[in-house]
Write an enzyme that holds these catalytic residues in place. Structure first.
Site, PDB file in Angstrom:
ATOM      1  N   GLY A   1      46.379  40.077  44.161  1.00  0.00           N
ATOM      2  CA  GLY A   1      46.915  39.546  45.398  1.00  0.00           C
ATOM      3  C   GLY A   1      45.908  38.904  46.326  1.00  0.00           C
ATOM      4  O   GLY A   1      46.293  38.114  47.198  1.00  0.00           O
ATOM      5  N   ASP A   2      44.614  39.230  46.179  1.00  0.00           N
ATOM      6  CA  ASP A   2      43.573  38.609  47.017  1.00  0.00           C
ATOM      7  C   ASP A   2      42.279  38.573  46.220  1.00  0.00           C
ATOM      8  O   ASP A   2      41.251  39.107  46.635  1.00  0.00           O
ATOM      9  CB  ASP A   2      43.396  39.389  48.313  1.00  0.00           C
ATOM     10  N   PHE A   3      42.339  37.896  45.063  1.00  0.00           N
ATOM     11  CA  PHE A   3      41.224  37.973  44.124  1.00  0.00           C
ATOM     12  C   PHE A   3      40.147  36.944  44.455  1.00  0.00           C
ATOM     13  O   PHE A   3      39.865  36.034  43.682  1.00  0.00           O
ATOM     14  CB  PHE A   3      41.722  37.802  42.684  1.00  0.00           C
ATOM     15  N   ASN A   4      39.541  37.101  45.617  1.00  0.00           N
ATOM     16  CA  ASN A   4      38.394  36.262  45.955  1.00  0.00           C
ATOM     17  C   ASN A   4      37.112  36.964  45.514  1.00  0.00           C
ATOM     18  O   ASN A   4      37.099  38.190  45.342  1.00  0.00           O
ATOM     19  CB  ASN A   4      38.386  35.936  47.450  1.00  0.00           C
TER      20      ASN A   4
END
Length: 312
Positions: free
Chosen positions: A203-206
């Site tokens: 969901g927030d794979f930075n």
């Protein structure tokens, strides 16, 4: 009484949460909450980490000497599923959940050491870091999806985003390419239904959320998990490992990275590009809503490059 050293004035979460009413109310209770949970779990804290804008996070040591991380988050929708996602992954590609206080949105987590962010590991080179990040995604996606996770669905969230994109475009009239905006909204609605498989997405794979760890060697943190199309996940890795849009030939750079990630992940490069374009359009309209139209104009230019890569 809480230790004042645990809440230094420059801590980003203190600055950011003061900007809105619910954040200020949460901050007023935060020192007592941290103290309550420290007592419950018999923790010894180190100085809090300076990253993060809506969570108070600090290294902790348990009574048996286990080195952990304590995290308490301002209650909000995106954070609600983090503990469940970590339970499902059970260490596959992500830190392990050691304990959880759901009534306080608090987690006790495995500590990553040395904890270097993938985005800061410049000595490894861009291609190597992309491959390492893809390996973490493969591990996350390998976890079986339970029948009833309680997690939000990518399709539902993105349908809401599509509505917001259209509403903001009509109300704010930021001067963005209307055809590209409409294309982005359409992709947000349509892409989830074309997925060949369902996984628990991060969901927030930075690359700032992928840390070097002895057990890993790289593990994901700070998930905002949902269930659905894996193609949703790779875009932050593609664009933040370094800036592909600042290169001499951004079209070629983006195409090369998409091809690499598609090969590593077993996904279709055009679908990854379409997801990236859709999320870039959504980000542009978010920027306009929050008074950052100049940033949004630049984001829209990037969305055009991504749409071109997808043949859109």
């Amino acid at each position: 009484m809480s230790d004042p050293a645990l809440f230094p004035p420059g801590l980003p979460v203190l600055t950011e949460m003061r900007l809105h009413t619910s954040g200020r109310a949460w901050l007023a209770e935060l020192p007592a909450l941290v103290e309550k949970l420290r007592t419950r779990w018999s923790l010894h804290f180190g100085a809090p980490y300076m990253g993060g804008s809506c969570s108070w996070v600090a290294p902790a040591r348990l009574p048996d000497g286990t080195r952990a991380v304590f995290k308490v988050t301002w209650p909000h929708r995106e954070a609600a599923g983090e503990a469940e996602g970590l339970r499902i992954w059970d260490g596959r590609g992500a830190v392990r959940l050691l304990d959880h206080a759901p009534e306080h949105q608090a987690l006790l987590l495995e500590r990553c050491e040395p904890g270097t962010e993938l985005g800061a590991a410049d000595g490894l080179g861009t291609e190597r870091r992309l491959r390492l990040g893809a390996g973490v995604l493969r591990d996350l996606w390998s976890a079986p999806v339970p029948a009833d996770t309680g997690l939000e669905r990518v399709a539902d969230v993105c349908a809401e985003w599509a509505d917001l994109v259209e509403e903001r475009m009509a109300r704010l009239r930021p001067g963005y390419d209307p055809g590209l905006v409409a294309h982005g909204a359409r992709l947000l609605r349509e892409l989830p239904g074309t997925a060949a498989r369902e996984v628990v997405v991060h969901g927030d794979f930075n690359p700032g959320n992928v840390l070097a760890a002895a057990r890993g060697p790289w593990l994901a943190i700070d998930a905002k998990p949902m269930t659905g199309d894996p193609g949703y996940d790779p875009f932050p890795l593609l664009e933040q490992i370094d800036d592909p849009f600042a290169t001499a030939d951004p079209h070629r750079t983006v195409a090369d990275r998409l091809a690499l990630l598609a090969d590593e992940l077993g996904e279709d490069a055009d679908r990854l590009a379409a997801w990236a374009a859709a999320r870039r359009v959504e980000a542009a309209l978010w920027s306009a809503e929050h008074g950052r139209a100049d940033d949004g104009a630049g984001v829209m230019a990037e969305a055009r490059i991504l749409a071109d890569a997808a043949g859109g």
